[in-house]
Scaffold this active site. Structure first.
Site, PDB file in Angstrom:
ATOM      1  N   CYS A  28       0.829  -1.204   0.000  1.00  0.00           N
ATOM      2  CA  CYS A  28       0.000   0.000   0.000  1.00  0.00           C
ATOM      3  C   CYS A  28       0.864   1.255   0.000  1.00  0.00           C
ATOM      4  O   CYS A  28       1.667   1.461   0.916  1.00  0.00           O
ATOM      5  CB  CYS A  28      -0.914  -0.011   1.224  1.00  0.00           C
ATOM      6  SG  CYS A  28      -1.762   1.548   1.520  1.00  0.00           S
ATOM      7  N   TYR A  31      -6.608   5.147 -10.081  1.00  0.00           N
ATOM      8  CA  TYR A  31      -6.499   4.230  -8.944  1.00  0.00           C
ATOM      9  C   TYR A  31      -7.462   3.058  -9.105  1.00  0.00           C
ATOM     10  O   TYR A  31      -7.103   1.899  -8.876  1.00  0.00           O
ATOM     11  CB  TYR A  31      -6.789   4.984  -7.646  1.00  0.00           C
ATOM     12  CG  TYR A  31      -6.779   4.116  -6.416  1.00  0.00           C
ATOM     13  CD1 TYR A  31      -5.602   3.531  -5.968  1.00  0.00           C
ATOM     14  CD2 TYR A  31      -7.943   3.886  -5.694  1.00  0.00           C
ATOM     15  CE1 TYR A  31      -5.584   2.737  -4.833  1.00  0.00           C
ATOM     16  CE2 TYR A  31      -7.937   3.096  -4.555  1.00  0.00           C
ATOM     17  CZ  TYR A  31      -6.756   2.520  -4.133  1.00  0.00           C
ATOM     18  OH  TYR A  31      -6.745   1.731  -3.012  1.00  0.00           O
ATOM     19  N   GLU A  47       1.854  -0.167  -6.975  1.00  0.00           N
ATOM     20  CA  GLU A  47       1.781   1.078  -6.229  1.00  0.00           C
ATOM     21  C   GLU A  47       3.196   1.384  -5.759  1.00  0.00           C
ATOM     22  O   GLU A  47       3.819   0.560  -5.078  1.00  0.00           O
ATOM     23  CB  GLU A  47       0.847   0.950  -5.031  1.00  0.00           C
ATOM     24  CG  GLU A  47      -0.607   0.744  -5.401  1.00  0.00           C
ATOM     25  CD  GLU A  47      -1.544   0.838  -4.209  1.00  0.00           C
ATOM     26  OE1 GLU A  47      -1.125   1.368  -3.163  1.00  0.00           O
ATOM     27  OE2 GLU A  47      -2.688   0.371  -4.331  1.00  0.00           O
ATOM     28  N   ASP A  99      -3.355  -7.160   1.840  1.00  0.00           N
ATOM     29  CA  ASP A  99      -3.505  -6.542   0.520  1.00  0.00           C
ATOM     30  C   ASP A  99      -2.960  -7.504  -0.528  1.00  0.00           C
ATOM     31  O   ASP A  99      -1.762  -7.800  -0.545  1.00  0.00           O
ATOM     32  CB  ASP A  99      -2.743  -5.224   0.457  1.00  0.00           C
ATOM     33  CG  ASP A  99      -3.360  -4.150   1.342  1.00  0.00           C
ATOM     34  OD1 ASP A  99      -4.588  -4.174   1.526  1.00  0.00           O
ATOM     35  OD2 ASP A  99      -2.614  -3.286   1.841  1.00  0.00           O
ATOM     36  N   TYR A 121       0.537  -4.745  -5.303  1.00  0.00           N
ATOM     37  CA  TYR A 121       1.187  -4.745  -3.985  1.00  0.00           C
ATOM     38  C   TYR A 121       2.523  -5.484  -3.986  1.00  0.00           C
ATOM     39  O   TYR A 121       3.072  -5.768  -2.924  1.00  0.00           O
ATOM     40  CB  TYR A 121       0.250  -5.366  -2.952  1.00  0.00           C
ATOM     41  CG  TYR A 121      -1.071  -4.641  -2.844  1.00  0.00           C
ATOM     42  CD1 TYR A 121      -1.128  -3.334  -2.375  1.00  0.00           C
ATOM     43  CD2 TYR A 121      -2.263  -5.256  -3.234  1.00  0.00           C
ATOM     44  CE1 TYR A 121      -2.335  -2.659  -2.286  1.00  0.00           C
ATOM     45  CE2 TYR A 121      -3.477  -4.582  -3.142  1.00  0.00           C
ATOM     46  CZ  TYR A 121      -3.501  -3.289  -2.675  1.00  0.00           C
ATOM     47  OH  TYR A 121      -4.698  -2.616  -2.589  1.00  0.00           O
ATOM     48  N   CYS A 172      -3.199   1.637   6.970  1.00  0.00           N
ATOM     49  CA  CYS A 172      -1.817   1.327   6.592  1.00  0.00           C
ATOM     50  C   CYS A 172      -1.615  -0.170   6.776  1.00  0.00           C
ATOM     51  O   CYS A 172      -1.644  -0.666   7.903  1.00  0.00           O
ATOM     52  CB  CYS A 172      -0.806   2.102   7.429  1.00  0.00           C
ATOM     53  SG  CYS A 172       0.906   1.659   7.062  1.00  0.00           S
ATOM     54  N   CYS A 232      17.970  -5.033   8.783  1.00  0.00           N
ATOM     55  CA  CYS A 232      18.761  -5.124   7.554  1.00  0.00           C
ATOM     56  C   CYS A 232      20.160  -4.596   7.833  1.00  0.00           C
ATOM     57  O   CYS A 232      20.333  -3.402   8.112  1.00  0.00           O
ATOM     58  CB  CYS A 232      18.103  -4.317   6.442  1.00  0.00           C
ATOM     59  SG  CYS A 232      19.091  -4.198   4.929  1.00  0.00           S
TER      60      CYS A 232
END
Length: 220
Positions: free
Chosen positions: A54, A86, A98, A133, A138, A201, A210
């Site tokens: 998203c 969209y 996206e 999602d 995505y 979200c 990382c």
């Protein structure tokens, strides 16, 4: 996000929606930074582009980095439909992901810092989805603007894969390809979570840090 159709197979150029020749209307300025969304940008700045689910939450991750971020913008890239809306992207028939465009000052913040934020802010092993999602829009992607970005992105992917594998995760599905055409999303989507702080979200990282490999720095 809203209107999700759960499309997980990429369309072809023949089956993709036709789109339009005219760009969609979008915001003139960044809501938080007050800078021109489409530029022109000052000399010496660089661009980066990421897809990580998203784009509302993804954009927020990058503007929150603060110093060195000139502007962020959400849009559509990597598909076949020019100037898609969209709603069209959400059908799964444009092929677009996206994405977030990040314009940054490499003298203040490094590309390595952006990569670290990218990897830690989503689960890059999920294929055509991110959490709840689901769909091609995505998918995880790093869209590179130079050979140096490619080298850094590929090195960071290899390094992060080692950590994910050790933690029991599967293969990273992130695509690393040259930056395709970027189509700015509609005004409502730009800096959405600044305008609607408690809005949706769907991002969720793995919780695995990382560690950037040698030669890829997180310093400005």
């Amino acid at each position: 996000m809203l209107f999700q159709r759960n499309k997980t197979e990429m369309p072809t150029v023949e089956t993709a929606l036709p789109g339009r020749a005219t760009a969609l209307p979008t915001a003139a300025e960044h809501v938080l930074f007050g800078r021109a969304l489409k530029g022109p940008y000052p000399a010496g700045l660089e661009s980066a582009m990421f897809g990580m689910g998203c784009f509302w939450g993804a954009e927020r991750k990058f503007w929150q980095l603060g110093a060195g971020i000139w502007v962020t913008a959400v849009g559509y890239a990597g598909g076949f439909t020019p100037n898609a809306t969209y709603e069209e992207v959400c059908t799964g028939r444009t092929g677009h992901a996206e994405v977030v465009l990040v314009v940054f000052d490499p003298r203040t913040i490094s590309y390595g810092t952006l990569l670290k934020t990218f990897w830690e802010s989503h689960d890059p092993t999920q294929g055509m989805r991110q959490g709840n999602d689901v769909g091609t829009q995505y998918r995880s992607g790093i869209y590179i603007f130079s050979d140096a970005q490619r080298q850094a992105a590929e090195a960071s992917r290899a390094s992060y894969q080692e950590r994910l594998t050790a933690a029991g995760y599967g293969p990273i599905t992130t695509e690393i390809v040259p930056a395709p055409a970027f189509y700015f999303a509609e005004e409502d989507h730009q800096q959405y979570l600044a305008k609607v702080p408690h809005g949706y979200c769907g991002l969720g990282g793995t919780g695995i840090a990382c560690a950037l490999p040698t030669g890829v720095t997180a310093a400005g």
